[in-house]
Design a protein around this motif. Structure first.
Motif, PDB file in Angstrom:
ATOM      1  N   ARG A  83      39.455  40.809  41.392  1.00 22.00           N
ATOM      2  CA  ARG A  83      38.413  41.050  42.378  1.00 22.00           C
ATOM      3  C   ARG A  83      37.453  42.120  42.010  1.00 22.00           C
ATOM      4  N   PHE A  84      36.029  42.018  42.236  1.00 19.55           N
ATOM      5  CA  PHE A  84      35.090  42.854  41.802  1.00 19.55           C
ATOM      6  C   PHE A  84      34.367  43.378  43.223  1.00 19.55           C
ATOM      7  N   LYS A  85      33.469  43.931  42.979  1.00 17.23           N
ATOM      8  CA  LYS A  85      32.688  44.545  44.424  1.00 17.23           C
ATOM      9  C   LYS A  85      32.049  43.338  44.968  1.00 17.23           C
ATOM     10  N   GLY A  86      32.082  44.027  46.468  1.00 16.97           N
ATOM     11  CA  GLY A  86      31.456  42.567  47.392  1.00 16.97           C
ATOM     12  C   GLY A  86      32.348  41.518  47.150  1.00 16.97           C
ATOM     13  N   GLY A  87      33.512  41.508  46.923  1.00 19.79           N
ATOM     14  CA  GLY A  87      34.411  40.247  47.238  1.00 19.79           C
ATOM     15  C   GLY A  87      34.429  39.328  46.150  1.00 19.79           C
ATOM     16  N   ARG A  88      33.672  39.572  45.431  1.00 15.98           N
ATOM     17  CA  ARG A  88      33.342  38.483  44.047  1.00 15.98           C
ATOM     18  C   ARG A  88      34.557  38.559  43.110  1.00 15.98           C
ATOM     19  N   LYS A  89      35.160  37.321  43.064  1.00 16.77           N
ATOM     20  CA  LYS A  89      36.373  37.283  42.364  1.00 16.77           C
ATOM     21  C   LYS A  89      36.234  36.140  41.153  1.00 16.77           C
ATOM     22  N   ASP A  90      37.106  36.219  40.003  1.00 16.20           N
ATOM     23  CA  ASP A  90      37.093  35.371  38.785  1.00 16.20           C
ATOM     24  C   ASP A  90      38.536  35.285  38.293  1.00 16.20           C
ATOM     25  N   PHE A  91      38.668  34.476  37.222  1.00 15.97           N
ATOM     26  CA  PHE A  91      39.799  34.013  36.619  1.00 15.97           C
ATOM     27  C   PHE A  91      39.774  34.577  35.221  1.00 15.97           C
ATOM     28  N   PHE A  92      40.989  35.329  34.880  1.00  9.83           N
ATOM     29  CA  PHE A  92      41.110  35.917  33.778  1.00  9.83           C
ATOM     30  C   PHE A  92      42.541  35.497  33.083  1.00  9.83           C
ATOM     31  N   ARG A  93      42.694  35.618  31.821  1.00  8.14           N
ATOM     32  CA  ARG A  93      44.126  35.351  31.007  1.00  8.14           C
ATOM     33  C   ARG A  93      44.453  36.668  30.479  1.00  8.14           C
ATOM     34  N   ASN A  94      45.870  36.625  30.796  1.00  7.71           N
ATOM     35  CA  ASN A  94      46.629  37.853  30.271  1.00  7.71           C
ATOM     36  C   ASN A  94      47.308  37.690  28.963  1.00  7.71           C
ATOM     37  N   LYS A  95      46.588  37.657  27.931  1.00  8.92           N
ATOM     38  CA  LYS A  95      47.020  37.125  26.742  1.00  8.92           C
ATOM     39  C   LYS A  95      47.949  38.302  26.158  1.00  8.92           C
ATOM     40  N   SER A  96      47.906  39.484  26.590  1.00 10.91           N
ATOM     41  CA  SER A  96      48.680  40.710  25.905  1.00 10.91           C
ATOM     42  C   SER A  96      49.882  40.527  26.724  1.00 10.91           C
ATOM     43  N   ARG A  97      50.090  39.875  27.492  1.00  9.99           N
ATOM     44  CA  ARG A  97      51.365  39.902  28.497  1.00  9.99           C
ATOM     45  C   ARG A  97      51.727  41.224  29.300  1.00  9.99           C
ATOM     46  N   LEU A  98      50.685  41.719  29.674  1.00 13.18           N
ATOM     47  CA  LEU A  98      50.789  42.980  30.276  1.00 13.18           C
ATOM     48  C   LEU A  98      51.487  42.949  31.742  1.00 13.18           C
ATOM     49  N   ASP A 131      28.207  55.340  42.063  1.00 13.56           N
ATOM     50  CA  ASP A 131      27.286  56.331  42.777  1.00 13.56           C
ATOM     51  C   ASP A 131      25.969  56.225  42.640  1.00 13.56           C
ATOM     52  N   LEU A 132      25.515  55.590  41.369  1.00 11.30           N
ATOM     53  CA  LEU A 132      24.153  55.292  41.047  1.00 11.30           C
ATOM     54  C   LEU A 132      23.510  54.245  41.664  1.00 11.30           C
ATOM     55  N   GLU A 133      24.517  53.271  42.334  1.00 13.33           N
ATOM     56  CA  GLU A 133      23.837  51.942  42.767  1.00 13.33           C
ATOM     57  C   GLU A 133      23.238  52.059  44.064  1.00 13.33           C
ATOM     58  N   VAL A 174      23.257  45.944  44.779  1.00  9.41           N
ATOM     59  CA  VAL A 174      22.836  46.174  43.316  1.00  9.41           C
ATOM     60  C   VAL A 174      24.417  46.571  42.696  1.00  9.41           C
ATOM     61  N   GLU A 175      24.740  45.952  41.440  1.00  7.28           N
ATOM     62  CA  GLU A 175      26.245  45.922  40.804  1.00  7.28           C
ATOM     63  C   GLU A 175      25.873  46.597  39.369  1.00  7.28           C
TER      64      GLU A 175
END
Length: 465
Positions: free
Chosen positions: A4-19, A84-86, A109-110
């Motif tokens: 999740r990012f600013k403003g509720g925006r969400k996206d899918f990512f892969r954990n290739k490094s098995r963190l 803080d600059l946004e 602005v993001e």
């Protein structure tokens, strides 16, 4: 992983490094263009696969970018400084939009975490030519500018807020799919078409109007459709209001403010009659006289009124029984002399029953109470040597009880016989002349006293000795 990012925006990512990541961890991910960005893990595991299936994102998509590393303190500090600059950037960009007189609304602005790119979110009704705006913003902020148009619902979701229900906006918390909302949803729910009440903070119809729409559609299947006024002999009734779940409809004659509540079954009957060309007398069913329900006091067995009636009846019956018992027991009680020989207490009862006895020719209670035979002889008094006694019905002199008027005279001295009939009420003792007479009288007096006690109550005449 879902990040999740600013403003509720969400996206899918892969954990290739098995963190070893858990929900809420800050991670550094690869940006869409160049550079990196910082976000927070919102979902992991099987739940992410379900979300991807819901949003129709294939699992083997090449657009899914990898997670680079877990965010360090330096990464978090840089990301906070960029955020803080946004605010200053957004106000300056709005001023430029006003200078260029563009018909658009700049909402947010993001900045990217590495401060290489800035995304400007705006909303507009028509297509906008913002080529001059991009040049001026890039020269002023020294960043790569990206313009992204969003709808008014997305804009409200990014800004957030509190709805009229008192809770945080659905679009900024959990709602990700924005379905179109039309005024027909409000009509099905019998809501007033007031835009001030039906519109949300975004200026569009509230998304919650779609939540209960299916329930209302199911309930409306049993509600008759009234498109024309109902015809009756009293006039034409127009539909004013419908309560879907209570299945009641309100009608009123044209020009009349008095509404009539009619159940849906009756409305169907009237519609069928109108189709046949018939008109009922009134819209309402004829009122039937209902039987009055019995009062609660009549139903409840242990009511206070019934208990009071029972108590009063029992008291009356007891009083009647006592009166009857007293009347029946008065002759018998009059024959029982007291131990002290007083008859004053029984005289009123005897006098009361004497009148009835004289009328019928029977024996009066006084005659029954008179001792006979040996019982009529005087008893010896204790403490005296002579045979002085007192009859059971005699009274002591000086106590206020005068002797009876019909009392016989006392026996003369020297007589050894006592009268067999008649009662002697004289208080004076009977004296005898000789010693033999005193012994006989004493013995006969004792016997007569014993027989007088038992025989006076039974009414028998003992034999003289």
């Amino acid at each position: 992983m879902e990040v999740r990012f600013k403003g509720g925006r969400k996206d899918f990512f892969r954990n290739k490094s098995r963190l070893p990541l858990i929900t809420g961890d800050a991670v550094v991910v690869e940006a869409a263009g160049n550079g990196w960005h910082l976000g927070h893990v919102s979902l992991k595991g099987e739940l992410v696969r379900l979300q991807m299936k819901k949003k129709k994102v294939p699992l083997d998509s090449k657009e899914i970018r990898p997670i680079l590393r877990i965010a360090t303190e330096q990464d978090a500090e840089r990301w906070q400084a960029v955020r803080d600059l946004e605010t200053g950037t957004m106000f300056r960009a709005r001023a430029v939009v006003d200078e260029l007189r563009l018909k658009m609304k700049l909402s947010d602005v993001e900045y990217q975490a590495d401060r290489t790119r800035a995304t400007f979110f705006y909303s507009a009704d028509d297509r906008v030519d913002f080529r001059d705006l991009i040049k001026r913003l890039a020269d002023e902020f020294r960043v790569r500018v990206e313009m992204r148009q969003i709808s008014l619902r997305h804009e409200a979701g990014r800004l957030g807020g509190i709805g009229s229900c008192g809770r945080e906006l659905c679009c900024s918390t959990w709602l990700s799919d924005f379905k179109s909302v039309s005024t027909t949803a409000a009509r099905y729910q019998n809501l007033s078409l007031n835009p001030a009440k039906l519109s949300g903070q975004c200026g569009r119809l509230k998304c919650c109007l779609n939540y209960e729409l299916d329930t209302y559609l199911d309930a409306l299947k049993d509600i008759p459709q009234v498109q024309r006024p109902l015809l009756t002999e009293r006039g034409e009734y127009m539909l004013q209001k419908t309560d879907i779940f209570k299945r009641k409809m309100w009608f009123a004659v044209r020009g009349d403010n008095n509404w009539v509540i009619v159940p849906t079954e009756r409305v169907r009957e009237v519609l069928e009659l109108n189709k046949r060309g018939e008109k009922p007398e009134s819209l309402l069913l004829p009122v039937r006289e209902e039987e009055k329900a019995p009062e609660v006091t009549a139903i409840v067995e242990g009511s206070l009124e019934r208990l009071d009636d029972k108590i009063k009846a029992s008291k009356r019956s007891k009083r009647g029984k006592k009166k009857k018992g007293e009347e029946a027991a008065s002759p018998v009680a009059a024959t029982k002399p007291s131990r002290s020989g007083r008859t004053g207490a029984t005289e009123p009862r005897v006098a009361a029953s004497a009148d009835t006895a004289e009328a019928t020719g029977a024996e009066t209670p006084e005659e029954r109470a008179r001792p006979r035979g040996a019982a009529a002889r005087p008893l010896n008094r204790r403490g005296r040597g002579r045979g002085e006694g007192k009859r059971p019905d005699a009274t002591r002199p000086g106590e206020g009880n005068p002797p009876a008027a019909d009392a016989p005279r006392p026996a003369r001295e020297g007589s050894s016989r006592s009268p067999r009939s008649g009662s002697e009420t004289s208080g004076g003792p009977a004296r005898s002349g000789g010693e033999a007479g005193e012994g006989r009288r004493s013995r006969s007096g004792r016997r007569g006293g014993r027989s007088g006690r038992g025989g006076a109550s039974e009414g028998s005449t003992p034999s003289a000795s």
